[in-house]
Design an enzyme around this catalytic site. Structure first.
Site, short mmCIF file in Angstrom:
data_model
loop_
_atom_site.label_atom_id
_atom_site.label_comp_id
_atom_site.label_asym_id
_atom_site.label_seq_id
_atom_site.Cartn_x
_atom_site.Cartn_y
_atom_site.Cartn_z
N LYS A 173 0.86 -1.20 0.00
CA LYS A 173 0.00 0.00 0.00
C LYS A 173 0.88 1.24 0.00
O LYS A 173 1.54 1.56 0.99
CB LYS A 173 -0.92 0.04 1.22
CG LYS A 173 -1.87 1.25 1.12
CD LYS A 173 -2.49 1.61 2.42
CE LYS A 173 -2.27 2.98 2.96
NZ LYS A 173 -1.93 4.09 2.14
N GLU A 248 9.33 0.39 11.20
CA GLU A 248 10.49 1.29 11.01
C GLU A 248 9.94 2.71 11.12
O GLU A 248 9.24 3.19 10.25
CB GLU A 248 11.07 1.01 9.62
CG GLU A 248 12.53 1.32 9.51
CD GLU A 248 12.75 2.73 9.04
OE1 GLU A 248 12.91 3.63 9.91
OE2 GLU A 248 12.74 2.95 7.81
N CYS A 282 13.92 9.26 8.05
CA CYS A 282 13.73 8.62 9.35
C CYS A 282 15.01 8.71 10.18
O CYS A 282 14.96 8.73 11.40
CB CYS A 282 13.30 7.17 9.17
SG CYS A 282 14.45 6.23 8.18
N GLU A 379 9.71 14.61 16.74
CA GLU A 379 10.25 14.55 15.39
C GLU A 379 9.60 15.64 14.51
O GLU A 379 8.39 15.72 14.42
CB GLU A 379 9.96 13.17 14.79
CG GLU A 379 10.71 12.88 13.52
CD GLU A 379 10.46 11.46 12.99
OE1 GLU A 379 9.37 10.91 13.19
OE2 GLU A 379 11.39 10.92 12.35
N1 LIG Z 1 9.98 6.53 9.53
C1 LIG Z 1 9.71 7.25 8.47
O1 LIG Z 1 10.39 7.14 7.46
C2 LIG Z 1 8.50 8.12 8.47
C3 LIG Z 1 8.08 8.78 9.61
N2 LIG Z 1 7.00 9.58 9.56
C4 LIG Z 1 6.61 10.32 10.78
O2 LIG Z 1 5.22 10.23 10.93
C5 LIG Z 1 4.64 11.53 10.95
C6 LIG Z 1 3.29 11.48 10.27
O3 LIG Z 1 3.47 11.28 8.91
P1 LIG Z 1 2.36 10.66 7.96
O4 LIG Z 1 2.63 11.00 6.57
O5 LIG Z 1 1.01 11.03 8.49
O6 LIG Z 1 2.70 9.12 8.10
P2 LIG Z 1 1.86 7.89 8.58
O7 LIG Z 1 2.67 7.10 9.51
O8 LIG Z 1 0.49 8.29 9.05
O9 LIG Z 1 1.63 7.12 7.18
C7 LIG Z 1 2.40 6.07 6.71
C8 LIG Z 1 1.51 5.07 6.02
O10 LIG Z 1 0.58 4.54 6.95
C9 LIG Z 1 -0.75 4.56 6.41
N3 LIG Z 1 -1.73 4.64 7.49
C10 LIG Z 1 -2.16 5.75 8.14
N4 LIG Z 1 -3.08 5.41 9.09
C11 LIG Z 1 -3.22 4.07 9.04
C12 LIG Z 1 -4.00 3.12 9.78
N5 LIG Z 1 -4.84 3.50 10.75
N6 LIG Z 1 -3.87 1.81 9.48
C13 LIG Z 1 -3.01 1.42 8.51
N7 LIG Z 1 -2.27 2.26 7.77
C14 LIG Z 1 -2.36 3.57 8.03
C15 LIG Z 1 -0.72 5.77 5.49
O11 LIG Z 1 -1.79 5.70 4.56
C16 LIG Z 1 0.65 5.65 4.87
O12 LIG Z 1 0.64 4.71 3.80
C17 LIG Z 1 5.66 12.42 10.26
O13 LIG Z 1 5.57 13.76 10.66
C18 LIG Z 1 6.95 11.77 10.70
O14 LIG Z 1 7.29 12.26 11.98
C19 LIG Z 1 6.29 9.73 8.42
C20 LIG Z 1 6.65 9.11 7.26
C21 LIG Z 1 7.82 8.27 7.20
C1 LIG Z 2 16.31 4.36 5.99
N1 LIG Z 2 17.39 5.19 5.66
C2 LIG Z 2 18.62 4.86 6.16
O1 LIG Z 2 18.94 3.99 6.86
C3 LIG Z 2 17.32 6.32 4.96
C4 LIG Z 2 16.34 6.99 4.38
C5 LIG Z 2 14.98 6.55 4.16
C6 LIG Z 2 14.02 7.08 5.19
O2 LIG Z 2 14.03 8.21 5.56
O3 LIG Z 2 13.19 6.28 5.65
C7 LIG Z 2 16.65 8.38 3.97
O4 LIG Z 2 17.51 8.96 4.63
O5 LIG Z 2 16.00 8.91 3.09
#
Ligand SMILES: NC(=O)C1=CN([C@@H]2O[C@H](COP(=O)(O)OP(=O)(O)OC[C@H]3O[C@@H](n4cnc5c(N)ncnc54)[C@H](O)[C@@H]3O)[C@@H](O)[C@H]2O)C=CC1
Ligand SMILES: CN(C=O)/C=C(\CC(=O)O)C(=O)O
Length: 487
Positions: A173, A248, A282, A379
Protein backbone atom coordinates in the site's frame (compact mmCIF):
# COMPACT_ATOMS: atom_id res chain seq x y z
CA UNK A 1 -3.79 15.57 -15.16
CA UNK A 2 -1.71 12.41 -15.46
CA UNK A 3 -3.80 9.31 -14.69
CA UNK A 4 -2.57 6.26 -12.76
CA UNK A 5 -4.00 2.81 -12.09
CA UNK A 6 -3.20 0.27 -9.45
CA UNK A 7 -2.11 -3.30 -9.88
CA UNK A 8 -4.05 -6.27 -8.54
CA UNK A 9 -3.70 -9.89 -9.66
CA UNK A 10 -1.63 -8.92 -12.68
CA UNK A 11 -4.14 -6.33 -13.91
CA UNK A 12 -4.06 -2.54 -14.01
CA UNK A 13 -7.34 -1.20 -12.61
CA UNK A 14 -9.03 2.11 -11.86
CA UNK A 15 -10.17 1.39 -8.32
CA UNK A 16 -13.34 1.89 -6.31
CA UNK A 17 -12.85 5.67 -6.18
CA UNK A 18 -10.35 8.31 -7.38
CA UNK A 19 -8.45 11.15 -5.69
CA UNK A 20 -6.01 13.86 -6.81
CA UNK A 21 -2.31 14.17 -6.02
CA UNK A 22 -0.77 17.57 -5.31
CA UNK A 23 2.60 18.75 -6.65
CA UNK A 24 4.43 20.01 -3.51
CA UNK A 25 6.46 22.51 -5.53
CA UNK A 26 3.35 24.36 -6.69
CA UNK A 27 0.56 23.23 -4.35
CA UNK A 28 -1.50 22.36 -7.44
CA UNK A 29 -3.15 19.06 -8.36
CA UNK A 30 -1.28 17.23 -11.11
CA UNK A 31 -2.31 13.55 -11.05
CA UNK A 32 -5.48 11.50 -10.80
CA UNK A 33 -5.11 8.40 -8.64
CA UNK A 34 -7.09 5.25 -7.85
CA UNK A 35 -8.29 4.86 -4.26
CA UNK A 36 -8.49 1.32 -2.93
CA UNK A 37 -11.12 0.62 -0.32
CA UNK A 38 -12.07 -2.53 1.53
CA UNK A 39 -13.30 -4.41 -1.58
CA UNK A 40 -10.09 -3.78 -3.55
CA UNK A 41 -7.96 -4.65 -0.53
CA UNK A 42 -9.79 -7.95 -0.16
CA UNK A 43 -9.31 -8.71 -3.87
CA UNK A 44 -5.59 -7.93 -3.65
CA UNK A 45 -5.01 -10.06 -0.54
CA UNK A 46 -6.94 -12.99 -2.01
CA UNK A 47 -4.90 -12.71 -5.23
CA UNK A 48 -1.72 -12.80 -3.14
CA UNK A 49 -2.94 -15.85 -1.22
CA UNK A 50 -3.85 -17.66 -4.44
CA UNK A 51 -0.39 -16.89 -5.90
CA UNK A 52 1.31 -18.07 -2.71
CA UNK A 53 -0.27 -21.50 -2.53
CA UNK A 54 -1.57 -22.39 -6.01
CA UNK A 55 0.02 -20.30 -8.74
CA UNK A 56 3.20 -20.66 -10.80
CA UNK A 57 5.17 -18.80 -8.08
CA UNK A 58 4.48 -21.57 -5.56
CA UNK A 59 6.06 -24.13 -7.90
CA UNK A 60 9.19 -22.15 -8.80
CA UNK A 61 12.60 -23.05 -7.45
CA UNK A 62 14.34 -20.41 -5.38
CA UNK A 63 16.83 -19.95 -8.24
CA UNK A 64 14.00 -19.22 -10.67
CA UNK A 65 12.59 -16.67 -8.21
CA UNK A 66 16.03 -15.08 -7.98
CA UNK A 67 16.19 -14.76 -11.79
CA UNK A 68 12.89 -12.86 -11.81
CA UNK A 69 14.22 -10.49 -9.15
CA UNK A 70 17.39 -9.94 -11.24
CA UNK A 71 15.16 -9.05 -14.19
CA UNK A 72 13.30 -6.57 -11.99
CA UNK A 73 16.61 -5.05 -10.87
CA UNK A 74 17.65 -4.52 -14.51
CA UNK A 75 14.30 -2.88 -15.27
CA UNK A 76 14.62 -0.56 -12.26
CA UNK A 77 18.10 0.45 -13.43
CA UNK A 78 16.86 1.06 -16.98
CA UNK A 79 13.87 3.11 -15.77
CA UNK A 80 15.55 4.89 -12.85
CA UNK A 81 15.41 8.34 -14.40
CA UNK A 82 11.73 8.10 -15.28
CA UNK A 83 10.86 6.82 -11.80
CA UNK A 84 13.01 9.54 -10.25
CA UNK A 85 11.20 12.26 -12.17
CA UNK A 86 7.86 10.89 -11.00
CA UNK A 87 8.97 10.65 -7.37
CA UNK A 88 10.32 14.19 -7.52
CA UNK A 89 7.13 15.52 -9.10
CA UNK A 90 4.85 13.75 -6.65
CA UNK A 91 6.78 14.19 -3.37
CA UNK A 92 9.09 17.18 -3.92
CA UNK A 93 12.21 15.13 -3.10
CA UNK A 94 14.98 16.66 -5.20
CA UNK A 95 15.87 15.04 -8.53
CA UNK A 96 19.54 15.10 -7.56
CA UNK A 97 18.76 12.56 -4.84
CA UNK A 98 15.89 10.56 -6.40
CA UNK A 99 17.92 9.80 -9.53
CA UNK A 100 20.89 8.53 -7.49
CA UNK A 101 18.74 6.74 -4.91
CA UNK A 102 16.56 4.90 -7.42
CA UNK A 103 19.59 3.79 -9.45
CA UNK A 104 20.89 2.32 -6.17
CA UNK A 105 17.50 0.67 -5.50
CA UNK A 106 18.34 -1.62 -8.44
CA UNK A 107 21.31 -2.88 -6.36
CA UNK A 108 18.97 -3.70 -3.47
CA UNK A 109 16.95 -5.93 -5.80
CA UNK A 110 20.17 -7.50 -7.13
CA UNK A 111 21.32 -8.25 -3.61
CA UNK A 112 18.04 -9.99 -2.76
CA UNK A 113 17.98 -11.80 -6.14
CA UNK A 114 21.29 -13.39 -5.16
CA UNK A 115 20.02 -14.35 -1.72
CA UNK A 116 16.88 -16.14 -2.98
CA UNK A 117 18.60 -19.54 -3.30
CA UNK A 118 20.83 -19.12 -0.26
CA UNK A 119 18.14 -19.21 2.42
CA UNK A 120 19.08 -22.44 4.10
CA UNK A 121 17.32 -24.59 6.65
CA UNK A 122 19.23 -26.71 9.15
CA UNK A 123 19.68 -30.26 10.33
CA UNK A 124 19.28 -30.82 14.06
CA UNK A 125 21.57 -33.29 15.90
CA UNK A 126 18.51 -34.69 17.65
CA UNK A 127 18.77 -36.71 20.88
CA UNK A 128 16.91 -39.79 19.47
CA UNK A 129 18.67 -42.55 17.54
CA UNK A 130 15.77 -43.35 15.20
CA UNK A 131 14.90 -39.82 14.07
CA UNK A 132 16.14 -37.33 11.51
CA UNK A 133 15.00 -33.77 12.22
CA UNK A 134 15.29 -30.65 10.02
CA UNK A 135 14.20 -27.07 10.12
CA UNK A 136 12.80 -25.76 6.85
CA UNK A 137 12.59 -22.03 6.26
CA UNK A 138 9.40 -21.22 4.39
CA UNK A 139 7.83 -17.98 3.22
CA UNK A 140 5.91 -16.43 6.10
CA UNK A 141 2.81 -15.98 3.90
CA UNK A 142 0.96 -13.01 2.48
CA UNK A 143 2.71 -9.80 3.54
CA UNK A 144 1.02 -6.41 3.89
CA UNK A 145 3.46 -3.57 3.25
CA UNK A 146 2.39 -0.11 4.32
CA UNK A 147 4.82 2.56 3.15
CA UNK A 148 5.05 6.33 3.55
CA UNK A 149 5.75 9.03 0.96
CA UNK A 150 9.45 9.66 1.66
CA UNK A 151 12.08 7.59 -0.16
CA UNK A 152 9.20 5.54 -1.46
CA UNK A 153 10.92 3.29 -3.98
CA UNK A 154 13.75 2.73 -1.53
CA UNK A 155 11.48 1.99 1.44
CA UNK A 156 9.41 -0.41 -0.64
CA UNK A 157 12.52 -2.13 -2.10
CA UNK A 158 13.80 -2.99 1.39
CA UNK A 159 10.52 -4.82 1.94
CA UNK A 160 9.66 -6.22 -1.51
CA UNK A 161 13.23 -7.47 -2.20
CA UNK A 162 13.63 -9.70 0.88
CA UNK A 163 9.99 -10.82 0.80
CA UNK A 164 10.34 -12.00 -2.82
CA UNK A 165 13.63 -13.72 -2.02
CA UNK A 166 11.88 -15.58 0.81
CA UNK A 167 9.09 -16.65 -1.58
CA UNK A 168 6.31 -14.52 -0.10
CA UNK A 169 3.52 -12.80 -1.97
CA UNK A 170 2.44 -9.29 -1.04
CA UNK A 171 0.11 -6.33 -1.15
CA UNK A 172 1.98 -3.05 -1.09
CA UNK A 173 0.00 0.00 0.00
CA UNK A 174 1.60 3.21 -1.20
CA UNK A 175 0.92 6.32 0.83
CA UNK A 176 -1.99 8.51 -0.24
CA UNK A 177 0.66 11.26 -0.50
CA UNK A 178 2.85 10.90 -3.58
CA UNK A 179 2.05 7.31 -4.65
CA UNK A 180 2.64 7.83 -8.39
CA UNK A 181 6.19 6.34 -8.53
CA UNK A 182 5.10 3.12 -6.84
CA UNK A 183 2.13 2.74 -9.18
CA UNK A 184 4.52 3.21 -12.10
CA UNK A 185 6.93 0.68 -10.55
CA UNK A 186 4.06 -1.87 -10.82
CA UNK A 187 4.60 -1.75 -14.59
CA UNK A 188 8.13 -3.08 -14.05
CA UNK A 189 6.84 -5.91 -11.86
CA UNK A 190 4.50 -6.80 -14.73
CA UNK A 191 7.22 -6.52 -17.37
CA UNK A 192 9.65 -8.61 -15.34
CA UNK A 193 7.15 -11.48 -15.60
CA UNK A 194 6.20 -12.14 -11.98
CA UNK A 195 3.11 -14.38 -11.96
CA UNK A 196 -0.18 -12.57 -11.32
CA UNK A 197 -0.89 -11.91 -7.64
CA UNK A 198 2.72 -12.17 -6.39
CA UNK A 199 3.11 -8.39 -6.03
CA UNK A 200 -0.04 -6.26 -5.83
CA UNK A 201 0.38 -2.49 -5.56
CA UNK A 202 -2.47 -0.29 -4.39
CA UNK A 203 -2.92 3.10 -2.82
CA UNK A 204 -5.58 4.63 -0.65
CA UNK A 205 -6.11 6.30 2.69
CA UNK A 206 -4.86 5.06 6.05
CA UNK A 207 -8.09 4.59 7.92
CA UNK A 208 -9.88 2.86 5.03
CA UNK A 209 -7.29 1.10 2.87
CA UNK A 210 -4.39 0.76 5.35
CA UNK A 211 -6.61 -0.43 8.19
CA UNK A 212 -8.47 -2.96 6.02
CA UNK A 213 -5.15 -4.34 4.77
CA UNK A 214 -3.39 -4.61 8.12
CA UNK A 215 -6.26 -6.43 9.83
CA UNK A 216 -7.12 -8.68 6.88
CA UNK A 217 -7.47 -12.29 8.13
CA UNK A 218 -5.22 -13.67 5.37
CA UNK A 219 -2.27 -11.38 6.13
CA UNK A 220 0.58 -13.12 7.98
CA UNK A 221 3.08 -10.26 8.39
CA UNK A 222 2.87 -6.47 8.25
CA UNK A 223 5.93 -4.46 7.26
CA UNK A 224 5.35 -0.81 8.10
CA UNK A 225 7.31 2.43 7.77
CA UNK A 226 5.84 5.65 9.11
CA UNK A 227 5.09 7.45 12.36
CA UNK A 228 4.73 5.83 15.81
CA UNK A 229 1.07 6.89 16.15
CA UNK A 230 0.15 5.03 12.97
CA UNK A 231 2.32 2.10 14.09
CA UNK A 232 0.11 1.80 17.18
CA UNK A 233 -2.94 1.49 14.89
CA UNK A 234 -1.13 -1.14 12.84
CA UNK A 235 -0.27 -3.16 15.95
CA UNK A 236 -3.88 -2.87 17.20
CA UNK A 237 -5.09 -4.04 13.79
CA UNK A 238 -2.74 -6.99 14.01
CA UNK A 239 -4.63 -8.10 17.13
CA UNK A 240 -7.31 -9.22 14.63
CA UNK A 241 -5.18 -11.46 12.41
CA UNK A 242 -2.27 -11.98 14.88
CA UNK A 243 0.15 -11.08 12.08
CA UNK A 244 3.75 -10.43 13.04
CA UNK A 245 5.05 -6.91 12.45
CA UNK A 246 8.23 -5.13 11.48
CA UNK A 247 8.10 -1.41 12.24
CA UNK A 248 10.49 1.29 11.01
CA UNK A 249 9.42 4.50 12.70
CA UNK A 250 11.89 7.32 12.55
CA UNK A 251 13.59 9.06 15.43
CA UNK A 252 15.27 11.98 17.11
CA UNK A 253 18.76 10.87 16.26
CA UNK A 254 21.77 12.34 18.11
CA UNK A 255 24.70 13.75 16.16
CA UNK A 256 27.67 14.11 18.53
CA UNK A 257 30.65 16.32 17.64
CA UNK A 258 33.78 16.34 19.82
CA UNK A 259 36.35 19.14 19.72
CA UNK A 260 38.95 16.85 18.12
CA UNK A 261 36.74 16.06 15.11
CA UNK A 262 37.42 17.21 11.57
CA UNK A 263 34.89 20.05 11.85
CA UNK A 264 34.54 20.71 8.12
CA UNK A 265 33.69 17.06 7.51
CA UNK A 266 31.36 16.92 10.54
CA UNK A 267 29.53 20.05 9.35
CA UNK A 268 29.03 18.52 5.88
CA UNK A 269 27.72 15.33 7.47
CA UNK A 270 25.39 17.38 9.67
CA UNK A 271 24.03 19.12 6.57
CA UNK A 272 23.49 15.66 5.02
CA UNK A 273 21.89 14.50 8.24
CA UNK A 274 19.31 17.25 8.64
CA UNK A 275 18.91 19.31 5.48
CA UNK A 276 19.20 16.63 2.76
CA UNK A 277 15.79 15.32 1.70
CA UNK A 278 14.51 18.54 3.36
CA UNK A 279 14.96 16.68 6.65
CA UNK A 280 12.29 14.15 5.69
CA UNK A 281 14.36 11.15 6.61
CA UNK A 282 13.73 8.62 9.35
CA UNK A 283 17.44 8.74 10.21
CA UNK A 284 17.65 12.55 10.28
CA UNK A 285 20.39 13.64 12.70
CA UNK A 286 18.08 16.20 14.26
CA UNK A 287 19.82 16.69 17.65
CA UNK A 288 23.30 18.18 17.40
CA UNK A 289 25.22 17.45 20.62
CA UNK A 290 28.40 19.50 20.38
CA UNK A 291 31.37 19.89 22.75
CA UNK A 292 30.96 23.29 24.47
CA UNK A 293 34.40 24.67 23.69
CA UNK A 294 33.83 24.39 19.93
CA UNK A 295 30.10 25.15 19.93
CA UNK A 296 30.41 28.72 18.59
CA UNK A 297 33.00 27.77 15.97
CA UNK A 298 30.96 24.77 14.79
CA UNK A 299 27.68 26.67 14.69
CA UNK A 300 29.26 29.49 12.67
CA UNK A 301 30.48 26.92 10.16
CA UNK A 302 27.09 25.20 10.05
CA UNK A 303 25.10 28.44 9.81
CA UNK A 304 27.22 29.46 6.79
CA UNK A 305 26.52 26.13 5.11
CA UNK A 306 22.78 26.26 5.93
CA UNK A 307 22.43 29.76 4.55
CA UNK A 308 24.29 28.83 1.34
CA UNK A 309 21.89 25.99 0.55
CA UNK A 310 20.13 26.39 -2.79
CA UNK A 311 16.39 26.14 -2.17
CA UNK A 312 14.41 25.70 -5.33
CA UNK A 313 12.40 23.65 -7.77
CA UNK A 314 12.92 19.93 -7.01
CA UNK A 315 13.24 19.02 -10.70
CA UNK A 316 16.22 21.38 -11.08
CA UNK A 317 19.54 19.44 -10.71
CA UNK A 318 21.07 22.48 -8.96
CA UNK A 319 18.50 22.46 -6.13
CA UNK A 320 19.71 21.20 -2.74
CA UNK A 321 16.57 21.65 -0.64
CA UNK A 322 13.14 21.24 -2.22
CA UNK A 323 9.67 21.55 -0.75
CA UNK A 324 8.22 19.36 1.97
CA UNK A 325 5.95 16.64 0.65
CA UNK A 326 2.67 18.02 1.99
CA UNK A 327 1.08 21.15 3.41
CA UNK A 328 0.38 19.02 6.52
CA UNK A 329 4.15 18.55 7.04
CA UNK A 330 4.76 22.27 6.54
CA UNK A 331 2.10 23.17 9.12
CA UNK A 332 3.34 20.55 11.59
CA UNK A 333 6.89 21.93 11.37
CA UNK A 334 5.76 25.54 11.77
CA UNK A 335 3.63 24.63 14.82
CA UNK A 336 6.39 22.64 16.55
CA UNK A 337 8.89 25.40 15.84
CA UNK A 338 6.56 28.00 17.39
CA UNK A 339 6.21 25.89 20.54
CA UNK A 340 9.97 25.46 20.73
CA UNK A 341 10.59 29.20 20.40
CA UNK A 342 7.98 29.86 23.08
CA UNK A 343 9.83 27.42 25.37
CA UNK A 344 12.97 29.59 25.03
CA UNK A 345 14.85 27.99 22.13
CA UNK A 346 16.84 30.60 20.17
CA UNK A 347 16.75 30.83 16.39
CA UNK A 348 20.23 30.77 14.80
CA UNK A 349 19.00 30.71 11.22
CA UNK A 350 15.90 29.92 9.17
CA UNK A 351 12.58 29.49 10.90
CA UNK A 352 10.39 30.76 8.09
CA UNK A 353 8.48 29.58 5.04
CA UNK A 354 9.99 31.24 1.96
CA UNK A 355 7.36 33.23 0.04
CA UNK A 356 5.72 31.97 -3.15
CA UNK A 357 3.91 28.79 -3.97
CA UNK A 358 4.76 25.29 -2.72
CA UNK A 359 5.40 23.72 0.68
CA UNK A 360 8.89 25.09 1.35
CA UNK A 361 10.58 25.59 4.73
CA UNK A 362 13.95 27.25 5.24
CA UNK A 363 16.84 25.21 6.75
CA UNK A 364 16.59 26.05 10.44
CA UNK A 365 18.96 25.81 13.42
CA UNK A 366 17.74 26.21 16.99
CA UNK A 367 19.98 26.71 20.00
CA UNK A 368 18.32 24.72 22.79
CA UNK A 369 21.07 24.90 25.44
CA UNK A 370 19.54 25.19 28.90
CA UNK A 371 16.00 24.96 27.49
CA UNK A 372 13.38 22.27 27.85
CA UNK A 373 12.46 22.57 24.17
CA UNK A 374 9.85 20.28 22.54
CA UNK A 375 12.14 20.31 19.50
CA UNK A 376 14.56 18.08 21.39
CA UNK A 377 11.91 15.43 21.92
CA UNK A 378 9.49 15.47 18.96
CA UNK A 379 10.25 14.55 15.39
CA UNK A 380 9.91 17.48 12.94
CA UNK A 381 10.50 15.30 9.89
CA UNK A 382 11.76 18.50 8.32
CA UNK A 383 14.87 20.70 8.03
CA UNK A 384 15.10 21.77 11.68
CA UNK A 385 18.18 21.09 13.79
CA UNK A 386 18.16 21.43 17.60
CA UNK A 387 21.49 22.07 19.30
CA UNK A 388 22.71 21.32 22.83
CA UNK A 389 26.26 21.28 24.19
CA UNK A 390 28.27 19.13 26.63
CA UNK A 391 31.47 19.23 28.67
CA UNK A 392 32.29 15.55 29.15
CA UNK A 393 31.97 12.31 27.20
CA UNK A 394 29.55 10.84 29.74
CA UNK A 395 27.38 13.93 29.48
CA UNK A 396 27.36 13.55 25.68
CA UNK A 397 26.30 9.91 25.99
CA UNK A 398 23.55 10.73 28.49
CA UNK A 399 22.17 13.44 26.15
CA UNK A 400 22.33 11.04 23.18
CA UNK A 401 20.34 8.42 25.06
CA UNK A 402 17.81 10.92 26.45
CA UNK A 403 15.10 9.89 23.96
CA UNK A 404 12.38 7.27 23.58
CA UNK A 405 13.57 6.74 20.02
CA UNK A 406 16.65 4.76 18.95
CA UNK A 407 17.08 4.56 15.20
CA UNK A 408 20.36 6.22 14.22
CA UNK A 409 23.25 8.23 15.64
CA UNK A 410 26.46 9.91 14.55
CA UNK A 411 29.75 10.32 16.41
CA UNK A 412 32.50 12.67 15.18
CA UNK A 413 35.88 12.29 16.84
CA UNK A 414 39.47 11.34 15.97
CA UNK A 415 39.78 9.45 19.24
CA UNK A 416 39.47 5.74 18.46
CA UNK A 417 38.97 4.47 21.99
CA UNK A 418 36.28 7.05 22.66
CA UNK A 419 34.55 6.13 19.41
CA UNK A 420 34.50 2.50 20.55
CA UNK A 421 33.01 3.41 23.95
CA UNK A 422 30.26 5.42 22.30
CA UNK A 423 29.46 2.73 19.72
CA UNK A 424 28.70 0.42 22.63
CA UNK A 425 26.98 3.00 24.80
CA UNK A 426 24.56 4.61 22.34
CA UNK A 427 21.16 2.95 22.33
CA UNK A 428 20.31 3.06 18.61
CA UNK A 429 20.11 0.58 15.75
CA UNK A 430 22.76 2.43 13.71
CA UNK A 431 25.93 4.19 14.86
CA UNK A 432 27.77 6.10 12.13
CA UNK A 433 31.29 7.13 13.12
CA UNK A 434 32.75 10.10 11.19
CA UNK A 435 30.03 9.68 8.57
CA UNK A 436 26.24 9.94 8.37
CA UNK A 437 23.27 8.70 6.29
CA UNK A 438 25.28 5.97 4.57
CA UNK A 439 23.25 2.92 3.50
CA UNK A 440 23.86 -0.33 1.66
CA UNK A 441 21.78 -3.37 0.69
CA UNK A 442 24.30 -5.44 2.67
CA UNK A 443 23.85 -3.56 5.98
CA UNK A 444 20.66 -3.98 8.03
CA UNK A 445 18.93 -0.94 9.50
CA UNK A 446 16.17 -0.62 12.06
CA UNK A 447 15.54 0.78 15.48
CA UNK A 448 15.23 0.34 19.21
CA UNK A 449 12.38 1.65 21.39
CA UNK A 450 9.88 3.97 19.68
CA UNK A 451 11.90 3.66 16.47
CA UNK A 452 10.40 0.19 16.05
CA UNK A 453 11.62 -3.37 15.61
CA UNK A 454 12.68 -5.72 12.83
CA UNK A 455 15.47 -5.02 10.37
CA UNK A 456 15.46 -3.90 6.74
CA UNK A 457 18.45 -4.47 4.45
CA UNK A 458 20.92 -7.31 4.75
CA UNK A 459 20.21 -10.99 5.39
CA UNK A 460 18.44 -10.11 8.65
CA UNK A 461 15.53 -8.67 6.64
CA UNK A 462 14.96 -11.94 4.79
CA UNK A 463 14.51 -13.84 8.04
CA UNK A 464 11.58 -11.54 8.97
CA UNK A 465 9.78 -12.91 5.90
CA UNK A 466 10.28 -16.59 6.74
CA UNK A 467 8.86 -19.00 9.28
CA UNK A 468 10.42 -22.26 10.32
CA UNK A 469 8.86 -25.66 10.06
CA UNK A 470 10.22 -28.60 12.06
CA UNK A 471 10.26 -31.88 10.14
CA UNK A 472 10.52 -35.19 12.06
CA UNK A 473 11.31 -38.33 10.08
CA UNK A 474 11.39 -41.66 11.89
CA UNK A 475 14.13 -43.86 10.35
CA UNK A 476 13.30 -47.15 12.13
CA UNK A 477 11.26 -49.95 10.48
CA UNK A 478 10.27 -51.35 13.91
CA UNK A 479 6.72 -50.68 15.11
CA UNK A 480 6.29 -47.58 17.27
CA UNK A 481 6.70 -48.66 20.91
CA UNK A 482 4.48 -47.72 23.87
CA UNK A 483 1.94 -45.27 22.26
CA UNK A 484 0.95 -43.84 25.68
CA UNK A 485 4.31 -42.23 26.38
CA UNK A 486 5.60 -39.13 24.68
CA UNK A 487 8.77 -40.02 22.82
N1 LIG B 1 9.98 6.53 9.53
C1 LIG B 1 9.71 7.25 8.47
O1 LIG B 1 10.39 7.14 7.46
C2 LIG B 1 8.50 8.12 8.47
C3 LIG B 1 8.08 8.78 9.61
N2 LIG B 1 7.00 9.58 9.56
C4 LIG B 1 6.61 10.32 10.78
O2 LIG B 1 5.22 10.23 10.93
C5 LIG B 1 4.64 11.53 10.95
C6 LIG B 1 3.29 11.48 10.27
O3 LIG B 1 3.47 11.28 8.91
P1 LIG B 1 2.36 10.66 7.96
O4 LIG B 1 2.63 11.00 6.57
O5 LIG B 1 1.01 11.03 8.49
O6 LIG B 1 2.70 9.12 8.10
P2 LIG B 1 1.86 7.89 8.58
O7 LIG B 1 2.67 7.10 9.51
O8 LIG B 1 0.49 8.29 9.05
O9 LIG B 1 1.63 7.12 7.18
C7 LIG B 1 2.40 6.07 6.71
C8 LIG B 1 1.51 5.07 6.02
O10 LIG B 1 0.58 4.54 6.95
C9 LIG B 1 -0.75 4.56 6.41
N3 LIG B 1 -1.73 4.64 7.49
C10 LIG B 1 -2.16 5.75 8.14
N4 LIG B 1 -3.08 5.41 9.09
C11 LIG B 1 -3.22 4.07 9.04
C12 LIG B 1 -4.00 3.12 9.78
N5 LIG B 1 -4.84 3.50 10.75
N6 LIG B 1 -3.87 1.81 9.48
C13 LIG B 1 -3.01 1.42 8.51
N7 LIG B 1 -2.27 2.26 7.77
C14 LIG B 1 -2.36 3.57 8.03
C15 LIG B 1 -0.72 5.77 5.49
O11 LIG B 1 -1.79 5.70 4.56
C16 LIG B 1 0.65 5.65 4.87
O12 LIG B 1 0.64 4.71 3.80
C17 LIG B 1 5.66 12.42 10.26
O13 LIG B 1 5.57 13.76 10.66
C18 LIG B 1 6.95 11.77 10.70
O14 LIG B 1 7.29 12.26 11.98
C19 LIG B 1 6.29 9.73 8.42
C20 LIG B 1 6.65 9.11 7.26
C21 LIG B 1 7.82 8.27 7.20
C1 LIG C 1 16.31 4.36 5.99
N1 LIG C 1 17.39 5.19 5.66
C2 LIG C 1 18.62 4.86 6.16
O1 LIG C 1 18.94 3.99 6.86
C3 LIG C 1 17.32 6.32 4.96
C4 LIG C 1 16.34 6.99 4.38
C5 LIG C 1 14.98 6.55 4.16
C6 LIG C 1 14.02 7.08 5.19
O2 LIG C 1 14.03 8.21 5.56
O3 LIG C 1 13.19 6.28 5.65
C7 LIG C 1 16.65 8.38 3.97
O4 LIG C 1 17.51 8.96 4.63
O5 LIG C 1 16.00 8.91 3.09
Amino acid sequence: MQRFQYYIDGQFLDGEARFPSVDPATGKEWADLPEAREGDVDRAVKAAEQALYNGAWSKMTATQRGKLIYRLADLVAANAQKLAELETRDTGKIIRETSAQIAYVADYYRYYAGIADKIEGSYLPIDKADMDVWLRREPIGVVAMVVPWNSQLFLSAVKIGPALAAGCTMVVKASEDGPAPLLEFARLIHEAGFPAGVVNIITGFGTSCGAALSRHPKVAHIAFTGGPETARHIVRNSAENLASTSLELGGKSPFIVFADADLESAANAQVAGIFAATGQSCVAGSRLIVERRIKDEFLTLLKGKAEAIRIGAPLDMATEVGPLATRRQQEHIAALLDKSLQSGARLITGGHRPGGEGFYFAPTILDCDGVNSPSLVNEFFGPVLSVVSFETESEALALANDTHYGLASGVFTQNLTRAHRLMKGIRAGIVWVNTYRAVSPIAPFGGFGLSGHGREGGMAAVLDYTRTKTIWLRTSDDPIPDPFVMR
